[in-house]
Design a protein around this motif. Structure first.
Motif, short mmCIF file in Angstrom:
data_model
loop_
_atom_site.label_atom_id
_atom_site.label_comp_id
_atom_site.label_asym_id
_atom_site.label_seq_id
_atom_site.Cartn_x
_atom_site.Cartn_y
_atom_site.Cartn_z
N THR A 46 15.64 -2.58 -32.39
CA THR A 46 16.96 -2.46 -31.77
C THR A 46 18.03 -3.23 -32.55
O THR A 46 19.13 -2.72 -32.76
CB THR A 46 16.91 -2.97 -30.31
OG1 THR A 46 15.85 -2.30 -29.62
CG2 THR A 46 18.22 -2.69 -29.60
N GLN A 87 14.20 13.55 -25.71
CA GLN A 87 15.39 13.38 -24.88
C GLN A 87 15.35 14.27 -23.64
O GLN A 87 15.71 13.83 -22.54
CB GLN A 87 16.64 13.68 -25.72
CG GLN A 87 16.89 12.65 -26.82
CD GLN A 87 17.67 13.19 -27.99
OE1 GLN A 87 18.25 14.27 -27.92
NE2 GLN A 87 17.69 12.46 -29.09
N ASN A 126 9.99 -3.54 -32.34
CA ASN A 126 11.31 -3.48 -31.72
C ASN A 126 12.36 -3.57 -32.84
O ASN A 126 12.55 -4.63 -33.44
CB ASN A 126 11.50 -4.63 -30.73
CG ASN A 126 12.77 -4.48 -29.90
OD1 ASN A 126 13.75 -3.88 -30.34
ND2 ASN A 126 12.76 -5.03 -28.71
N MET A 140 18.22 6.53 -31.44
CA MET A 140 16.98 7.20 -31.80
C MET A 140 17.08 7.79 -33.22
O MET A 140 16.14 7.71 -34.01
CB MET A 140 16.65 8.29 -30.78
CG MET A 140 16.36 7.72 -29.40
SD MET A 140 16.32 8.99 -28.09
CE MET A 140 14.78 9.81 -28.49
N GLN A 190 17.91 -1.19 -22.86
CA GLN A 190 17.14 -0.26 -23.68
C GLN A 190 16.71 -0.94 -24.98
O GLN A 190 17.50 -1.57 -25.66
CB GLN A 190 17.98 0.97 -24.02
CG GLN A 190 17.28 1.93 -24.99
CD GLN A 190 18.15 3.10 -25.39
OE1 GLN A 190 18.16 4.12 -24.74
NE2 GLN A 190 18.90 2.95 -26.46
N GLN A 191 15.44 -0.80 -25.29
CA GLN A 191 14.90 -1.29 -26.56
C GLN A 191 14.27 -0.11 -27.28
O GLN A 191 13.56 0.70 -26.67
CB GLN A 191 13.84 -2.37 -26.32
CG GLN A 191 14.30 -3.55 -25.48
CD GLN A 191 15.41 -4.35 -26.11
OE1 GLN A 191 15.42 -4.54 -27.34
NE2 GLN A 191 16.36 -4.82 -25.31
N VAL A 192 14.56 0.02 -28.55
CA VAL A 192 14.01 1.13 -29.34
C VAL A 192 12.87 0.61 -30.21
O VAL A 192 13.02 -0.37 -30.94
CB VAL A 192 15.10 1.76 -30.24
CG1 VAL A 192 14.52 2.94 -31.03
CG2 VAL A 192 16.28 2.22 -29.40
N TYR A 212 12.38 -0.25 -21.53
CA TYR A 212 13.42 -1.07 -20.91
C TYR A 212 12.88 -2.45 -20.61
O TYR A 212 11.82 -2.60 -20.00
CB TYR A 212 13.94 -0.40 -19.63
CG TYR A 212 14.98 0.64 -19.95
CD1 TYR A 212 16.34 0.35 -19.88
CD2 TYR A 212 14.60 1.90 -20.39
CE1 TYR A 212 17.29 1.30 -20.23
CE2 TYR A 212 15.54 2.85 -20.74
CZ TYR A 212 16.89 2.53 -20.66
OH TYR A 212 17.82 3.47 -21.02
N VAL A 271 20.32 6.61 -22.12
CA VAL A 271 19.58 7.08 -23.28
C VAL A 271 20.54 7.15 -24.47
O VAL A 271 21.40 8.03 -24.53
CB VAL A 271 18.94 8.47 -23.04
CG1 VAL A 271 18.13 8.89 -24.26
CG2 VAL A 271 18.06 8.44 -21.79
N ASP A 272 20.39 6.23 -25.39
CA ASP A 272 21.24 6.17 -26.58
C ASP A 272 20.58 7.03 -27.67
O ASP A 272 19.72 6.56 -28.41
CB ASP A 272 21.37 4.71 -27.03
CG ASP A 272 22.21 4.54 -28.28
OD1 ASP A 272 22.67 5.57 -28.84
OD2 ASP A 272 22.42 3.40 -28.71
N SER A 286 10.00 5.36 -29.67
CA SER A 286 9.97 5.37 -28.21
C SER A 286 11.03 4.44 -27.65
O SER A 286 11.57 3.59 -28.36
CB SER A 286 8.59 4.97 -27.70
OG SER A 286 8.21 3.70 -28.20
N ILE A 287 11.35 4.64 -26.38
CA ILE A 287 12.33 3.82 -25.68
C ILE A 287 11.66 3.10 -24.53
O ILE A 287 10.93 3.72 -23.75
CB ILE A 287 13.49 4.68 -25.15
CG1 ILE A 287 14.32 5.25 -26.31
CG2 ILE A 287 14.40 3.88 -24.21
CD1 ILE A 287 15.41 6.21 -25.88
#
Length: 221
Positions: free
Chosen positions: A85, A114, A83, A36, A75-77, A70, A31-32, A67-68
């Motif tokens: 990222t 988180q 997207n 976020m 991980q894609q934000v 995968y 979790v980055d 949202s996050i």
């Protein structure tokens, strides 16, 4: 019972690289949290909101959809379903993320997400206040740091490799300013948790830092 590893430290210390690798080796979710905040920063930049106008941020963040997900283990934000990222590592997004991180409304929204992730999954989470505020009961806490010059050089090489024009002196100045801002903000300032293991990566490779964290994780059992 889920397991959580918290990695805190200043900008450019290598937290994201190490956290992502550790998570991959352990089969945990990475979790980055910085990503976020950068996504929220990008949201405000697009809205044209002044980083000093916390009242406007408080209202705007209510409609921010971050949202996050995968994809292929990465991980894609997502920001409003888009997207973003690939847009999060710009200096503009980084500066805005640091500026908004002291806004209570922004922090409340993101910290809630988180904590929900950590409650349901084994996670490795990195940021500025994971071990002190977000996950104070984390099973393992790391405070990862490095000298300002080392961090500026790493950032310079990262941007140069991507073909992004940059100046190492300006990067070092920006890092110093962000350190001060992060350590002196009113809400959740950057600091080492009392029970966090200190790792200075100035003279360590990312692989050496990773190996040390994996050793510490083994000692949990």
């Amino acid at each position: 019972m889920s397991i959580s590893i918290a990695i805190d430290g200043p900008a450019g210390a290598g937290k994201s690289t190490v956290a992502r690798t550790v998570a991959g080796r352990l089969g945990y979710i990475y979790v980055d949290t910085g990503a976020m905040y950068r996504a929220m920063g990008l949201f405000f930049v697009r809205k044209g909101i002044d980083p000093a106008d916390w009242e406007a941020m408080g209202e705007a963040c209510k409609e921010a959809d971050i949202s996050i997900v995968y994809q292929d283990g990465e991980q894609q934000v997502l920001l409003g379903g888009e997207n973003v990222t690939g847009l999060l590592r710009t200096e503009e997004a980084g500066k805005m993320a640091s500026a908004i991180s002291g806004c209570a409304a922004v922090r409340e929204k993101l910290v809630d997400l988180q904590r929900k992730l950590a409650a349901s999954e084994n996670v490795v989470m990195d940021g500025r206040d994971i071990g002190t505020v977000v996950l104070p009961e984390a099973d393992l806490k790391i405070y990862l740091t490095a000298s300002t010059k080392t961090r500026a050089k790493r950032r310079f090489l990262e941007l140069t490799e991507k073909g992004i024009p940059c100046n190492i002196k300006e990067i070092e100045k920006d890092i110093e300013e962000r350190d001060y801002q992060d350590m002196h903000r009113e809400i959740s300032p950057l600091r080492r948790a009392e029970d966090a293991v200190l790792l200075d990566s100035s003279d360590m490779t990312a692989e050496e830092v990773t190996a040390r964290i994996l050793e510490l994780h083994e000692e949990l059992n």
